[in-house]
Design a protein around this motif. Structure first.
Motif, short mmCIF file in Angstrom:
data_model
loop_
_atom_site.label_atom_id
_atom_site.label_comp_id
_atom_site.label_asym_id
_atom_site.label_seq_id
_atom_site.Cartn_x
_atom_site.Cartn_y
_atom_site.Cartn_z
N GLU A 306 0.79 -1.24 0.00
CA GLU A 306 0.00 0.00 0.00
C GLU A 306 0.82 1.29 0.00
O GLU A 306 0.44 2.29 0.59
CB GLU A 306 -0.97 -0.01 1.19
CG GLU A 306 -2.04 -1.07 1.09
CD GLU A 306 -1.81 -2.24 2.06
OE1 GLU A 306 -2.04 -3.39 1.64
OE2 GLU A 306 -1.43 -2.00 3.20
N PHE A 331 7.79 -8.19 6.49
CA PHE A 331 6.70 -7.22 6.53
C PHE A 331 5.53 -7.87 7.29
O PHE A 331 5.28 -9.07 7.14
CB PHE A 331 6.30 -6.90 5.09
CG PHE A 331 5.04 -6.11 4.95
CD1 PHE A 331 4.87 -4.90 5.60
CD2 PHE A 331 4.00 -6.58 4.13
CE1 PHE A 331 3.70 -4.17 5.46
CE2 PHE A 331 2.83 -5.85 3.98
CZ PHE A 331 2.68 -4.65 4.65
N GLU A 333 1.51 -7.15 9.51
CA GLU A 333 0.42 -6.26 9.90
C GLU A 333 -0.33 -6.90 11.06
O GLU A 333 -0.63 -8.09 11.03
CB GLU A 333 -0.52 -6.04 8.71
CG GLU A 333 -1.68 -5.10 9.02
CD GLU A 333 -2.41 -4.63 7.75
OE1 GLU A 333 -1.74 -4.17 6.79
OE2 GLU A 333 -3.64 -4.74 7.71
N HIS A 350 -0.99 -10.56 6.32
CA HIS A 350 -1.33 -9.50 5.38
C HIS A 350 -2.21 -10.11 4.32
O HIS A 350 -2.54 -11.30 4.40
CB HIS A 350 -0.08 -8.82 4.79
CG HIS A 350 -0.34 -7.43 4.31
ND1 HIS A 350 -0.40 -7.09 2.99
CD2 HIS A 350 -0.60 -6.30 5.01
CE1 HIS A 350 -0.67 -5.79 2.89
NE2 HIS A 350 -0.80 -5.28 4.09
N HIS A 448 0.05 0.18 11.78
CA HIS A 448 -0.45 -1.20 11.67
C HIS A 448 0.53 -2.06 10.87
O HIS A 448 0.50 -3.27 10.95
CB HIS A 448 -1.84 -1.22 11.03
CG HIS A 448 -1.90 -0.55 9.70
ND1 HIS A 448 -1.81 0.83 9.56
CD2 HIS A 448 -2.00 -1.04 8.44
CE1 HIS A 448 -1.88 1.14 8.26
NE2 HIS A 448 -1.98 0.03 7.57
N HIS A 449 1.36 -1.42 10.07
CA HIS A 449 2.43 -2.12 9.35
C HIS A 449 3.69 -2.13 10.18
O HIS A 449 4.04 -1.11 10.78
CB HIS A 449 2.75 -1.42 8.02
CG HIS A 449 1.75 -1.66 6.95
ND1 HIS A 449 1.77 -0.97 5.76
CD2 HIS A 449 0.71 -2.51 6.86
CE1 HIS A 449 0.78 -1.39 4.98
NE2 HIS A 449 0.11 -2.32 5.63
#
Ligand code: MN
Length: 496
Positions: A306, A331, A333, A350, A448-449
């Motif tokens: 995003e 990565f 979330e 994710h 949130h990431h």
């Protein structure tokens, strides 16, 4: 990715001419011995290179200049075996651009109780020599790490090794290029930020390419290369039946492989160290990159979804820092919660893109519909993640400064099969507990990431944030909200 052993930390000892040649010879010999010991230590991932003792303002300035100019030098370790009057260090420290570790050690571990005389006292002076140096670094408001302990002690070596890893990550950011395909996800706040300030502060640049630039490269990938990669998928993962050669959706696997090869080519050609995409801008792409993003991360590239360029850079830096350690970095979330009393936890995942470096066994390669993006079903790797100590890291833009947050967590060994969940996932319990950990994160404005790490500690990230000279907020077993809220308020004043 990067061979950490190709990078160097310089070991620089300070002294002065007061003591005469004989003492300086001993100082040099001892420094050489310490540098050689550190260089040979298994846990230290980079080279430690001995540099001649600096004894005058001119020599100190020249050493700092040389460190700045050296391509291989990622930081310097200083030590004052004897006394090195610290006004001599002003001009050198003023221009030093490489990370600094001040090793407060002593060549002799023990006081030789029966033999100690003034010769011993004059040679083993770091107890006060390092204080004089420390004053100057504090007086000049320079960030550094102070490591205290005997140089052969395991804890001393560990602390130096942690800093060396942070320095490698920091060095990797200098001049790094990250690419965004498309812009930020519309209206999302925390993933956005000031890219000009980031380049000034962090040394990396973030630039946008229209998705069409990437699509052109993807479309030029040969069928033969796609077939070779499909073979690799077959060897590495358990393919769901629909994706196998005779399966109904084998073409989607080919499309996914073509996307991966296109991305790889694009990043290699542009010398990019990571990328971000967005499901809102996929014009000309068949599917959202799923397995491609997962595998690119595993190969060492930074990634975040995003348009989140800050997390892209963070994931890359953490991968460089963690090189050679057991476990992975991905990565992540915070996706959904389990609020069962006394067993609260977070499910991290994710839409697709969790790095396979954290998988607990051979991932299964699957295809499922994706509710957003309006494209064909994307191929993704699905897996669980082991329990154990881990942490989540986020970098946010507070407007007048960047803040790094770290939450130490305890990952939970998966107990349930989750047969209908078509994405990779992790379970963890935030420190110090669910209520405090999540509240602290939200008070501090954490995203949130994140980058989820199995093999870095908060010390790595603390050292890294010192090098970047940014705010560092730690949420760990000692966190209480009263103190944390005050810390945040006081930091507002500090950074104003
Ligand atoms: Mn997301």
């Amino acid at each position: 990715m990067i061979d950490l052993k190709s990078q160097a930390v310089w070991f620089i000892t300070g002294s002065q001419h007061l003591y005469g040649e004989e003492t300086l010879k001993q100082v040099a010999a001892h420094s050489q011995e310490i540098a050689a010991y550190l260089n040979a230590a298994k846990e230290i991932p980079v080279q430690i290179i001995f540099k001649p003792t600096v004894k005058t303002p001119e020599e100190i300035l020249a050493a700092c200049k040389a460190a700045n100019d050296s391509q291989d030098c990622i930081g310097i370790i200083t030590w004052m075996h004897t006394f090195s009057p610290a006004k001599m260090w002003i001009n050198g420290l003023k221009i030093l651009q490489k990370p600094l570790l001040h090793l407060h050690t002593q060549f002799n571990r023990d006081i030789p109780w029966n033999d100690i005389d003034m010769d011993f006292m004059n040679l083993n002076q770091s107890a006060h020599g390092d204080r004089e140096f420390g004053f100057m670094v504090s007086r000049l408001r320079i960030e550094r790490k102070v490591v205290v302990g005997y140089w052969q002690d395991d804890l001393t070596l560990k602390s130096i090794a942690v800093w060396c890893r942070a320095a490698a990550g920091w060095n990797d950011w200098q001049g790094a290029k990250f690419v965004r395909f498309g812009d930020n996800m519309r209206y999302v706040a925390v993933t956005d930020g000031d890219k000009v300030e980031a380049e000034y502060k962090f040394g990396f640049s973030v630039n946008t390419h229209g998705i069409g630039d990437l699509v052109k490269v993807i479309n030029a990938i040969s069928d033969a290369d796609v077939d070779t990669l499909i073979k690799e998928y077959e060897d590495s993962y358990t393919l769901s039946s629909a994706l196998q050669k005779k399966g109904t959706q084998h073409q989607s696997l080919k499309d996914a492989a073509r996307i991966e090869l296109g991305l790889k080519t694009f990043l290699e050609d542009g010398n990019f160290k990571g990328f971000t995409d967005t499901f809102e801008d996929l014009h000309g792409m068949v599917q959202l990159p799923g397995i491609a993003a997962q595998r690119m991360m595993e190969a060492g590239y930074g990634f975040a979804g995003e348009g989140d360029w800050k997390t892209v850079a963070l994931v890359r830096a953490m991968k460089v820092m963690a090189q050679g350690l057991k476990g992975g970095n991905s990565f992540m979330e915070d996706y959904t919660y389990h609020f069962e009393p006394n067993n609260e936890m977070v499910l991290g995942a994710h839409m697709l893109e969790i790095c396979s470096s954290i998988a607990n066994k051979k991932p299964s390669c699957e295809i499922h519909p994706l509710g957003i993006g309006g494209k064909a079903d994307p191929v993704r790797l699905v897996f669980d993640v082991d329990g154990g100590a881990a942490l989540n890291v986020s970098v946010i833009d507070m407007g007048n400064r960047f803040r790094m947050l770290v939450n130490e967590v305890e990952a939970v060994k998966p107990k349930h099969k989750l047969p209908k969940l078509p994405v990779a996932r992790v379970l963890w319990k935030p420190m110090p507990d669910m209520k405090t950990g999540c509240a602290a994160w939200i008070y501090a404005g954490g995203a949130h990431h994140t980058c989820y790490s199995q093999n870095l500690t908060s010390e790595h990230l603390s050292d890294f944030s010192s090098m970047a000279n940014i705010e560092f907020v730690l949420i760990d077993k000692n966190t209480n909200l009263y103190n944390l809220k005050n810390e945040l308020r006081w930091s507002e004043v500090y950074y104003r």
